[in-house]
Design a protein around this motif. Structure first.
Motif, PDB file in Angstrom:
ATOM      1  N   THR A   1     -22.851 -43.554  -0.634  1.00 25.22           N
ATOM      2  CA  THR A   1     -23.076 -44.909  -1.127  1.00 25.22           C
ATOM      3  C   THR A   1     -23.448 -45.815   0.034  1.00 25.22           C
ATOM      4  O   THR A   1     -23.021 -45.584   1.175  1.00 25.22           O
ATOM      5  N   ALA A   2     -24.246 -46.815  -0.258  1.00 23.90           N
ATOM      6  CA  ALA A   2     -24.546 -47.821   0.762  1.00 23.90           C
ATOM      7  C   ALA A   2     -23.280 -48.628   1.074  1.00 23.90           C
ATOM      8  O   ALA A   2     -22.352 -48.683   0.273  1.00 23.90           O
ATOM      9  N   LEU A   3     -23.245 -49.241   2.244  1.00 25.49           N
ATOM     10  CA  LEU A   3     -22.156 -50.095   2.714  1.00 25.49           C
ATOM     11  C   LEU A   3     -20.863 -49.320   2.984  1.00 25.49           C
ATOM     12  O   LEU A   3     -19.795 -49.910   3.144  1.00 25.49           O
ATOM     13  N   ALA A   4     -20.947 -47.996   3.073  1.00 28.38           N
ATOM     14  CA  ALA A   4     -19.744 -47.196   3.277  1.00 28.38           C
ATOM     15  C   ALA A   4     -19.144 -47.427   4.663  1.00 28.38           C
ATOM     16  O   ALA A   4     -17.929 -47.607   4.802  1.00 28.38           O
ATOM     17  N   THR A   5     -19.986 -47.428   5.689  1.00 26.85           N
ATOM     18  CA  THR A   5     -19.461 -47.533   7.054  1.00 26.85           C
ATOM     19  C   THR A   5     -18.823 -48.891   7.301  1.00 26.85           C
ATOM     20  O   THR A   5     -17.731 -48.985   7.875  1.00 26.85           O
ATOM     21  N   VAL A   6     -19.470 -49.967   6.865  1.00 30.83           N
ATOM     22  CA  VAL A   6     -18.896 -51.288   7.081  1.00 30.83           C
ATOM     23  C   VAL A   6     -17.600 -51.455   6.287  1.00 30.83           C
ATOM     24  O   VAL A   6     -16.630 -52.070   6.769  1.00 30.83           O
ATOM     25  N   THR A   7     -17.540 -50.878   5.090  1.00 34.86           N
ATOM     26  CA  THR A   7     -16.321 -50.961   4.286  1.00 34.86           C
ATOM     27  C   THR A   7     -15.165 -50.225   4.959  1.00 34.86           C
ATOM     28  O   THR A   7     -14.053 -50.740   5.073  1.00 34.86           O
ATOM     29  N   LEU A   8     -15.427 -49.020   5.435  1.00 35.11           N
ATOM     30  CA  LEU A   8     -14.381 -48.242   6.087  1.00 35.11           C
ATOM     31  C   LEU A   8     -13.945 -48.884   7.395  1.00 35.11           C
ATOM     32  O   LEU A   8     -12.756 -48.880   7.742  1.00 35.11           O
ATOM     33  N   THR A   9     -14.890 -49.452   8.128  1.00 37.54           N
ATOM     34  CA  THR A   9     -14.555 -50.092   9.402  1.00 37.54           C
ATOM     35  C   THR A   9     -13.627 -51.274   9.195  1.00 37.54           C
ATOM     36  O   THR A   9     -12.629 -51.434   9.903  1.00 37.54           O
ATOM     37  N   LEU A  10     -13.945 -52.117   8.218  1.00 34.80           N
ATOM     38  CA  LEU A  10     -13.101 -53.276   7.945  1.00 34.80           C
ATOM     39  C   LEU A  10     -11.754 -52.864   7.358  1.00 34.80           C
ATOM     40  O   LEU A  10     -10.710 -53.413   7.725  1.00 34.80           O
ATOM     41  N   ALA A  11     -11.764 -51.890   6.454  1.00 32.36           N
ATOM     42  CA  ALA A  11     -10.524 -51.471   5.806  1.00 32.36           C
ATOM     43  C   ALA A  11      -9.561 -50.810   6.789  1.00 32.36           C
ATOM     44  O   ALA A  11      -8.338 -50.901   6.627  1.00 32.36           O
ATOM     45  N   ALA A  12     -10.115 -50.166   7.812  1.00 36.86           N
ATOM     46  CA  ALA A  12      -9.269 -49.484   8.783  1.00 36.86           C
ATOM     47  C   ALA A  12      -8.441 -50.447   9.623  1.00 36.86           C
ATOM     48  O   ALA A  12      -7.448 -50.041  10.241  1.00 36.86           O
ATOM     49  N   GLU A  13      -8.811 -51.728   9.658  1.00 41.95           N
ATOM     50  CA  GLU A  13      -8.075 -52.715  10.453  1.00 41.95           C
ATOM     51  C   GLU A  13      -7.474 -53.813   9.593  1.00 41.95           C
ATOM     52  O   GLU A  13      -6.640 -54.593  10.068  1.00 41.95           O
ATOM     53  N   ALA A  14      -7.834 -53.867   8.325  1.00 43.91           N
ATOM     54  CA  ALA A  14      -7.454 -55.003   7.473  1.00 43.91           C
ATOM     55  C   ALA A  14      -5.952 -55.186   7.348  1.00 43.91           C
ATOM     56  O   ALA A  14      -5.474 -56.306   7.131  1.00 43.91           O
ATOM     57  N   ALA A  15      -5.169 -54.126   7.491  1.00 44.28           N
ATOM     58  CA  ALA A  15      -3.719 -54.255   7.332  1.00 44.28           C
ATOM     59  C   ALA A  15      -3.109 -55.229   8.332  1.00 44.28           C
ATOM     60  O   ALA A  15      -2.059 -55.829   8.062  1.00 44.28           O
ATOM     61  N   ASP A  16      -3.759 -55.392   9.476  1.00 40.40           N
ATOM     62  CA  ASP A  16      -3.217 -56.296  10.498  1.00 40.40           C
ATOM     63  C   ASP A  16      -3.461 -57.770  10.175  1.00 40.40           C
ATOM     64  O   ASP A  16      -3.172 -58.637  11.011  1.00 40.40           O
ATOM     65  N   LEU A  17      -3.950 -58.053   8.980  1.00 45.45           N
ATOM     66  CA  LEU A  17      -4.047 -59.450   8.559  1.00 45.45           C
ATOM     67  C   LEU A  17      -2.667 -60.091   8.418  1.00 45.45           C
ATOM     68  O   LEU A  17      -2.565 -61.310   8.253  1.00 45.45           O
ATOM     69  N   ASP A  18      -1.618 -59.275   8.502  1.00 42.08           N
ATOM     70  CA  ASP A  18      -0.279 -59.852   8.447  1.00 42.08           C
ATOM     71  C   ASP A  18       0.026 -60.739   9.651  1.00 42.08           C
ATOM     72  O   ASP A  18       1.069 -61.391   9.699  1.00 42.08           O
ATOM     73  N   PHE A  19      -0.889 -60.783  10.635  1.00 43.54           N
ATOM     74  CA  PHE A  19      -0.700 -61.697  11.773  1.00 43.54           C
ATOM     75  C   PHE A  19      -0.697 -63.157  11.308  1.00 43.54           C
ATOM     76  O   PHE A  19      -0.277 -64.052  12.044  1.00 43.54           O
ATOM     77  N   ALA A  20      -1.147 -63.407  10.079  1.00 42.91           N
ATOM     78  CA  ALA A  20      -1.153 -64.772   9.559  1.00 42.91           C
ATOM     79  C   ALA A  20       0.256 -65.359   9.499  1.00 42.91           C
ATOM     80  O   ALA A  20       0.421 -66.585   9.496  1.00 42.91           O
ATOM     81  N   TRP A  21       1.271 -64.495   9.467  1.00 42.91           N
ATOM     82  CA  TRP A  21       2.650 -64.993   9.481  1.00 42.91           C
ATOM     83  C   TRP A  21       2.977 -65.733  10.767  1.00 42.91           C
ATOM     84  O   TRP A  21       3.960 -66.485  10.822  1.00 42.91           O
ATOM     85  N   LEU A  22       2.171 -65.541  11.807  1.00 45.04           N
ATOM     86  CA  LEU A  22       2.380 -66.279  13.051  1.00 45.04           C
ATOM     87  C   LEU A  22       2.254 -67.788  12.852  1.00 45.04           C
ATOM     88  O   LEU A  22       2.797 -68.570  13.630  1.00 45.04           O
ATOM     89  N   LEU A  23       1.518 -68.189  11.822  1.00 47.53           N
ATOM     90  CA  LEU A  23       1.355 -69.612  11.553  1.00 47.53           C
ATOM     91  C   LEU A  23       2.692 -70.263  11.217  1.00 47.53           C
ATOM     92  O   LEU A  23       2.856 -71.477  11.405  1.00 47.53           O
ATOM     93  N   LYS A  24       3.640 -69.471  10.743  1.00 48.01           N
ATOM     94  CA  LYS A  24       4.958 -70.016  10.421  1.00 48.01           C
ATOM     95  C   LYS A  24       5.875 -69.960  11.639  1.00 48.01           C
ATOM     96  O   LYS A  24       6.421 -70.976  12.057  1.00 48.01           O
ATOM     97  N   SER A  25       6.044 -68.785  12.208  1.00 50.93           N
ATOM     98  CA  SER A  25       6.810 -68.634  13.451  1.00 50.93           C
ATOM     99  C   SER A  25       6.718 -67.181  13.898  1.00 50.93           C
ATOM    100  O   SER A  25       6.403 -66.288  13.097  1.00 50.93           O
TER     101      SER A  25
END
Length: 348
Positions: free
Chosen positions: A22-46
């Motif tokens: 399928t098209a867009l496979a590499t960009v999807t896998l690249t982003l998904a492989a790191e997306a879990a670290d979006l939990d850094f947003a909790w730093l905005l609280k403390s």
């Protein structure tokens, strides 16, 4: 693992042949492989709240479908914005492109999110993949959080096809299909091979540590943590009845504390101050995560009154070094109530 290794792993997964479905496979896998670290947003609280939620829901099997859905929505939005800017025209390619199959891309995004959990599991910080049903931390403790050998293998797997493509274009060779599949597979196999060597050596280090008496005391708990860029050297941490001990371990020999530089940390007595600190939010969060928690107390200097309680996890201690990373501290007043200050950091 640090973000670059996650991104490169996702890219190699895409280039290993999944991008031909399928098209867009590499960009999807690249982003998904790191997306879990979006939990850094909790730093905005403390930082304390971030520590409590780091490697939390986004690093669980239950969270994988939601992480994948977020990534797919992001990819769709990027594509929509790109087409909007180009008035609906896509980029031309020398090779026929497969159609976009959004259902397959969602499965790829799940694969990328799972790869993130797997890579984080290989280091000694740990993950909680079964939370919230089972909040236990799991860690394989075989790969340092930054591993240049893996970075080099993954980078080679992605760069070499372009280099050979330049050489081929110079000599006029014709290319019938996109390059990169073989090199990407090589990079992923190199990663698995390095894991296998590290796991074997880790088991040898643990076996060597189990065969040792520590000042005539048996080990209650022990662990071998990886060292940067060397699968044959480990930092051993042992807990006995009366003390903790850290030492170097050579798994190639194998030998425990070959330089005779082990560091002892005698367990301090439990007091009302330490009990009060452990009941605070930070104390509860830290002790839930720490494998070898070492708690120290000292009086605050004038003009303040009260105590400072320091938490350290000795699996991150290095023999002969006083500073231990990933520490935290709690300030208590004379009534044993938390005071402003402290948090998830080293308290100098």
């Amino acid at each position: 693992m640090e973000p670059v290794t996650h991104f490169l792993t996702g890219a190699c997964l895409g280039r290993a042949g999944l991008n031909r479905k399928t098209a867009l496979a590499t960009v999807t896998l690249t982003l998904a492989a790191e997306a879990a670290d979006l939990d850094f947003a909790w730093l905005l609280k403390s930082r304390t709240v971030y520590f409590a939620h780091h490697r939390g829901f986004t690093h669980t099997f239950l969270g994988v479908p939601f992480v994948a859905a977020f990534v797919l929505a992001l990819v769709w939005s990027i594509r929509w914005a790109f087409l909007k800017l180009r008035n609906g025209q896509t980029l031309k390619s020398r090779f026929p492109r497969p159609p976009i199959r959004w259902g397959v891309l969602y499965l790829y995004a799940c694969l990328g999110a799972l790869s993130h959990i797997l890579l984080d599991y290989t280091n000694n910080y740990g993950v909680r993949p079964f939370a919230p049903f089972n909040p236990k931390w799991y860690s394989l403790s075989i790969i340092f959080i930054i591993e240049p050998i893996l970075l080099a293998a993954l980078t080679i797997g992605l760069v070499m096809p372009s280099l050979f493509g330049l050489i081929s274009s110079e000599v006029g060779a014709r290319q019938k299909a996109p390059r990169g599949r073989g090199w990407a597979i090589f990079a992923l196999l190199a990663m698995v091979s390095y894991w296998s060597v590290a796991e074997f050596e880790h088991n040898r280090a643990i076996s060597a540590m189990e065969a040792v008496d520590y000042h005539e005391q048996q080990a209650i708990k022990l662990n071998a943590s990886p060292v940067w860029m060397n699968p044959f050297q480990w930092t051993g941490t042992v807990e006995t009845r009366d003390f903790f001990q850290t030492m170097k371990v050579d798994s190639l020999t194998p030998e425990v504390d070959p330089e005779n530089r082990a560091t002892l940390y005698y367990k301090p007595p439990e007091t009302d101050v330490t009990l009060a600190a452990k009941k605070t939010y930070l104390g509860r969060v830290y002790l839930d995560w720490a494998m070898f928690p070492f708690v120290q107390t000292e009086a605050l200097q004038a003009p303040q009154q009260g105590s400072i309680v320091r938490f350290t996890d000795l699996r991150f201690a290095r023999p002969g070094q006083k500073r231990v990373g990933l520490g935290a501290c709690v300030f208590l007043d004379p009534q044993l109530q938390p005071m402003p200050g402290g948090g998830f950091r080293d308290c100098e």
